[in-house]
Scaffold this motif. Sequence first.
Motif, mmCIF file in Angstrom:
data_model
loop_
_atom_site.group_PDB
_atom_site.id
_atom_site.type_symbol
_atom_site.label_atom_id
_atom_site.label_comp_id
_atom_site.label_asym_id
_atom_site.label_seq_id
_atom_site.Cartn_x
_atom_site.Cartn_y
_atom_site.Cartn_z
ATOM 1 N N SER A 64 0.857 -1.268 0.086
ATOM 2 C CA SER A 64 0.365 0.024 0.013
ATOM 3 C C SER A 64 1.098 1.307 -0.028
ATOM 4 O O SER A 64 0.252 2.233 -0.232
ATOM 5 C CB SER A 64 -1.048 0.169 1.183
ATOM 6 O OG SER A 64 -0.296 0.081 2.551
ATOM 7 N N ALA A 130 -9.766 -3.965 -6.352
ATOM 8 C CA ALA A 130 -8.963 -3.682 -5.496
ATOM 9 C C ALA A 130 -9.200 -3.810 -4.071
ATOM 10 O O ALA A 130 -10.260 -4.197 -3.532
ATOM 11 C CB ALA A 130 -8.833 -1.890 -5.361
ATOM 12 N N VAL A 132 -8.749 -2.811 -0.191
ATOM 13 C CA VAL A 132 -8.181 -1.679 0.534
ATOM 14 C C VAL A 132 -8.532 -1.642 1.924
ATOM 15 O O VAL A 132 -9.313 -2.689 2.392
ATOM 16 C CB VAL A 132 -9.146 -0.658 -0.172
ATOM 17 C CG1 VAL A 132 -8.802 -0.333 -1.598
ATOM 18 C CG2 VAL A 132 -10.763 -0.788 -0.207
ATOM 19 N N GLY A 137 -7.435 4.442 0.558
ATOM 20 C CA GLY A 137 -7.151 3.130 -0.572
ATOM 21 C C GLY A 137 -8.170 3.256 -1.770
ATOM 22 O O GLY A 137 -8.043 2.832 -2.733
ATOM 23 N N VAL A 138 -9.368 3.441 -1.315
ATOM 24 C CA VAL A 138 -10.353 3.411 -2.359
ATOM 25 C C VAL A 138 -10.326 4.622 -3.503
ATOM 26 O O VAL A 138 -10.084 4.305 -4.627
ATOM 27 C CB VAL A 138 -11.638 3.884 -1.984
ATOM 28 C CG1 VAL A 138 -13.034 4.021 -2.851
ATOM 29 C CG2 VAL A 138 -12.307 2.680 -0.730
ATOM 30 N N ALA A 141 -7.688 3.284 -5.638
ATOM 31 C CA ALA A 141 -8.060 2.011 -6.610
ATOM 32 C C ALA A 141 -8.822 2.885 -7.724
ATOM 33 O O ALA A 141 -8.725 2.447 -8.774
ATOM 34 C CB ALA A 141 -9.042 1.332 -5.788
ATOM 35 N N ILE A 149 -14.172 -2.309 -6.186
ATOM 36 C CA ILE A 149 -13.576 -2.426 -4.674
ATOM 37 C C ILE A 149 -13.809 -4.090 -4.264
ATOM 38 O O ILE A 149 -14.867 -4.384 -4.009
ATOM 39 C CB ILE A 149 -13.908 -1.561 -3.821
ATOM 40 C CG1 ILE A 149 -13.817 -0.011 -4.311
ATOM 41 C CG2 ILE A 149 -13.390 -1.717 -2.483
ATOM 42 C CD1 ILE A 149 -12.563 0.214 -4.738
ATOM 43 N N VAL A 152 -13.026 -4.649 1.135
ATOM 44 C CA VAL A 152 -12.622 -3.593 2.196
ATOM 45 C C VAL A 152 -12.234 -4.366 3.284
ATOM 46 O O VAL A 152 -13.030 -5.182 3.885
ATOM 47 C CB VAL A 152 -14.080 -2.960 2.562
ATOM 48 C CG1 VAL A 152 -13.417 -1.793 3.450
ATOM 49 C CG2 VAL A 152 -14.216 -2.076 1.141
ATOM 50 N N GLU A 375 -3.560 -4.959 -4.553
ATOM 51 C CA GLU A 375 -3.195 -3.572 -3.944
ATOM 52 C C GLU A 375 -3.579 -2.717 -5.106
ATOM 53 O O GLU A 375 -2.844 -2.708 -6.349
ATOM 54 C CB GLU A 375 -1.897 -3.701 -3.693
ATOM 55 C CG GLU A 375 -1.607 -4.285 -2.139
ATOM 56 C CD GLU A 375 -2.309 -3.675 -0.939
ATOM 57 O OE1 GLU A 375 -2.489 -2.587 -1.031
ATOM 58 O OE2 GLU A 375 -2.649 -4.373 -0.144
ATOM 59 N N PRO A 376 -4.187 -1.694 -4.905
ATOM 60 C CA PRO A 376 -4.806 -0.708 -6.122
ATOM 61 C C PRO A 376 -3.391 -0.061 -6.593
ATOM 62 O O PRO A 376 -3.297 0.327 -7.906
ATOM 63 C CB PRO A 376 -5.572 0.570 -5.456
ATOM 64 C CG PRO A 376 -5.281 0.333 -3.808
ATOM 65 C CD PRO A 376 -4.940 -1.137 -3.618
#
Length: 427
Positions: A64, A130, A132, A137-138, A141, A149, A152, A375-376
């Motif tokens: 991240s 993604a 997250v 994190g979103v 992404a 997503i 989560v 991971e985005p």
Amino acid sequence: MNALQASPFVPGIVTGVLRCHGPPSTEDILLLPFESLGLLDTRPAGLIIVGGAPLAHPMIRLYSYGIPTVVISAFQAGELHEGSILRLDGHSGRISEPDDTGGSPLPDAVTPTAGLPVYTADGVPIELRASVADPHGVAIAVAKGATAIGMVRSEFLLPQNGAAPDEPYYTAALQQLCKRAGNLPVTVRTLDLAPDKHPTWLGTIPAMNGPLGLRGARLYAEEAVRPIFEAELRALARLTASYDLRLLLPYLTRPEEYAPLHDIIRHTFHHPLPRGVMIETPAAALALPEWLQLVDFVVIGCNDLMQCLFAADRDIPAVAALLDPYSPVLYRFLNYMATSIRSELHRVQLGGLLPQVPGVLPLLIGLGYRNFSVEPLLTPCLASIVASTTTAEAARLSGLAFEAGSGAEVRELLELPQDATWGGAPG
């Protein structure tokens, strides 16, 4: 210096001054023992981890940060000297002089369009969803072109004061997250606690120790955890009418465990939403056909699945070599799973570190998997790998991989360097 072949971890190339002691600058490459990862409070340009356990949560969190990272042995660390100027290649694992250009470069990364699949060279759609932990994190992404997503990790949604989250907190936190996602579907994995994810609000639960004790959904019947789980469900129920949500339950082993949770969900949600479970043990994996009769989708958590499959604690560096992402046994097992539900494979998402390991994504595509949570920050480089992959060649490689005799043979098949840090080491 002679070039060192480390284990690649987080892709990217950086040149900087090696620092072994003291806080590094943002332009330095930091040499850090695995045991000191928890003390990392600055973001250097690159990281060299000594003696790491690659599947441990502190290591996975490095993705991240987007910092090019490799893993080396203590012996290799003795060949590095503070103050040296180094070139670190997180994709090939090569540590060398600044003017060295060896190693196998990644394809040029191109950011895909958020919400849309990426396509293989022969036109097969692949979803790079993604994984997250928070609204930030979103946002990454969406910016990096995630299809959705895909997970989560809601255990990391915590009040700043360390108190137990309640329904109002979860409602606000999840709503903020959904707003950041825009039109992307959002899959929320409910509270997934484990010995290495033990929040301050939770007291001691004796049976929670060790990787195979009480964790994930196994904890939902505990008096201290059940009200938090139910508060998260109620918060999600408030949001289902406004957002494209999916619910994911962690660490279920037998289909029989699902019934009491299904009853709680059925009484909480007034709007229908897709429901899924995490497949993280061999027993759960072997029951895939039964799971898909109970739920709408499954997510295969490769990190814990590998931990159980190889009987090696993912947090202990001394057994890290057993968790070999190139092991033929692993690909035989993944192939068995895919074959057992071939017509339903579109309902499966493959998560964890495995799809992000160098050379592995084409193998997974070759086995038939089409949906991945990653991971985005890695979405663009993984999309480039997808775009340069044909499914016929991927199927050929995956067939050779699970018929191989060792991880070293699979590395050779993929034209990857051998190393002695993380499985696949010669002899």
